[in-house]
Design a protein around this motif. Structure first.
Motif, short mmCIF file in Angstrom:
data_model
loop_
_atom_site.label_atom_id
_atom_site.label_comp_id
_atom_site.label_asym_id
_atom_site.label_seq_id
_atom_site.Cartn_x
_atom_site.Cartn_y
_atom_site.Cartn_z
N GLN A 1 0.83 -1.19 0.00
CA GLN A 1 0.00 0.00 0.00
C GLN A 1 0.87 1.24 0.00
OE1 GLN A 1 -2.35 0.24 3.58
NE2 GLN A 1 -0.70 -0.53 4.86
N SER A 2 0.30 2.37 -0.43
CA SER A 2 1.07 3.61 -0.51
C SER A 2 0.15 4.81 -0.40
CB SER A 2 1.86 3.67 -1.83
OG SER A 2 0.98 3.63 -2.93
N PHE A 3 0.75 5.96 -0.07
CA PHE A 3 0.06 7.24 -0.02
C PHE A 3 0.78 8.19 -0.97
CE2 PHE A 3 -0.64 5.11 3.97
CZ PHE A 3 -2.00 5.32 4.23
N GLY A 4 0.02 9.06 -1.63
CA GLY A 4 0.63 9.95 -2.61
C GLY A 4 0.04 11.34 -2.61
N ILE A 5 0.85 12.29 -3.05
CA ILE A 5 0.36 13.65 -3.35
C ILE A 5 0.66 13.90 -4.81
CG2 ILE A 5 0.59 14.53 -0.99
CD1 ILE A 5 3.24 15.77 -1.78
N HIS A 6 -0.26 14.59 -5.51
CA HIS A 6 -0.20 14.70 -6.96
C HIS A 6 -0.51 16.11 -7.40
CE1 HIS A 6 -0.71 10.26 -6.69
NE2 HIS A 6 -1.62 10.57 -5.79
N TYR A 7 0.19 16.53 -8.45
CA TYR A 7 -0.10 17.81 -9.08
C TYR A 7 -0.21 17.58 -10.58
CZ TYR A 7 -0.15 22.78 -10.10
OH TYR A 7 -0.53 24.02 -10.51
N ALA A 8 -1.36 17.95 -11.16
CA ALA A 8 -1.63 17.66 -12.56
C ALA A 8 -1.99 18.93 -13.32
CB ALA A 8 -2.76 16.64 -12.67
N ILE A 9 -1.62 18.95 -14.59
CA ILE A 9 -1.95 20.05 -15.49
C ILE A 9 -2.50 19.45 -16.77
CG2 ILE A 9 -1.10 22.06 -16.74
CD1 ILE A 9 1.24 22.18 -14.80
N MET A 10 -3.61 20.01 -17.27
CA MET A 10 -4.17 19.57 -18.55
C MET A 10 -3.94 20.64 -19.59
SD MET A 10 -8.00 18.24 -19.62
CE MET A 10 -7.77 16.65 -18.87
N PHE A 11 -3.47 20.21 -20.76
CA PHE A 11 -3.21 21.12 -21.87
C PHE A 11 -4.30 20.97 -22.94
CE2 PHE A 11 0.81 19.98 -19.97
CZ PHE A 11 1.42 21.19 -19.76
#
Length: 278
Positions: free
Chosen positions: A268-278
């Motif tokens: 198992q894991s925990f994550g933080i994410h930053y996304a950009i859509m073009f």
């Protein structure tokens, strides 16, 4: 031969009529910091690991593309057993372009819930090189087959934004000395994602997941297996369109097609994410 085929396909793209595929034009780029158990490889216990991941999704006319690059052990813990004391930083990547058969032929080939067919390709790679114990280290694998998009009816508590499957034959260039330079087995893949709930303030609770089932591989030793199953599910809370946090649980059975040590241990894991859509 694989490279030539892909090159010919890319040269043909500008001359084709794209019909209904014209509106599908976007690229999603995401960076993630993930903490969890290091993935097993069958050689020993996995410890906690930090992974930096970059991934991208693009749909441009006939091209449906997904790729990711994982950089493990970014804080250089040399005791991580899945690196075997060899690589302080381990990089693993997959590149999976698909070309729409519907668009190439100019026909709507949808059947029931299957609304689009693809010529599918996948390339797996890691940065381990050289020789150890007389075996060629590292991973370079090619997969070629058919893929699709499937329409899933909206359910009471969740809505699928996408659901796709791929069935590949596998050609192995490098696989840590196992069955190299030959066709070896098949891969059935499912990937999906969607939404549990959208809040009035714009936040969203979503989900995604994938399943990889390798089968039909040849075995060389008593620890080798013909098959391997990994099934990962993720719950993600979107604070806004760009920033999100996640919890992921992955089921492993015969990871890397071996049956020893951690190859059957879930993680198992925990994550933080930053996304950009073009």
């Amino acid at each position: 031969m694989l490279k030539k085929t892909l090159l010919i396909g890319s040269l043909l793209l500008p001359t084709l009529a794209f019909a209904k595929y014209e509106p599908w034009n976007f690229t999603l780029l995401e960076g993630s910091l993930i903490k969890g158990n290091a993935l097993p490889n069958g050689f020993g216990d996995s410890e906690k690991d930090f992974v930096f991941e970059i991934q991208g999704t693009t749909r441009y006319k006939l091209l449906d593309l997904y790729w990711f690059v994982d950089r493990s052990n970014i804080f250089k813990n040399s005791d991580l057993s899945d690196k075997n004391g060899i690589d302080d930083n381990y990089t693993y990547a997959e590149f999976t372009p698909r070309l729409s058969i519907d668009g190439l032929t100019g026909y709507d080939l949808s059947v029931g819930p299957i609304n689009e067919w693809f010529i599918a390709y996948q390339f797996d790679y890691d940065n381990v090189r050289g020789f150890e114990w007389g075996k060629n280290k590292g991973i370079e694998k090619h997969y070629i087959g058919l893929g699709n998009y499937i329409t899933i009816p909206q359910l009471k508590y969740l809505k699928f934004d996408y659901f796709k499957t791929n069935l590949y034959a596998r050609y192995v260039d490098r696989n840590y000395g196992r069955n190299e330079n030959k066709w070896d087995g098949y891969l059935f893949n499912i990937a999906y994602g969607g939404t549990f709930h959208k809040f009035e303030n714009g936040m969203k609770l979503g989900f995604s997941g994938w399943l990889d089932y390798d089968f039909g591989a040849k075995t060389n030793s008593t620890n080798d297996t013909h098959d391997s199953l990994q099934w990962q599910n993720q719950v993600r809370f979107f604070i806004n369109d760009n920033f999100s946090v996640s919890y992921t649980y992955q089921i492993n059975n015969h990871f890397s097609q071996v049956d020893q040590f951690t190859s059957n241990k879930n993680n198992q894991s925990f994550g933080i994410h930053y996304a950009i859509m073009f």
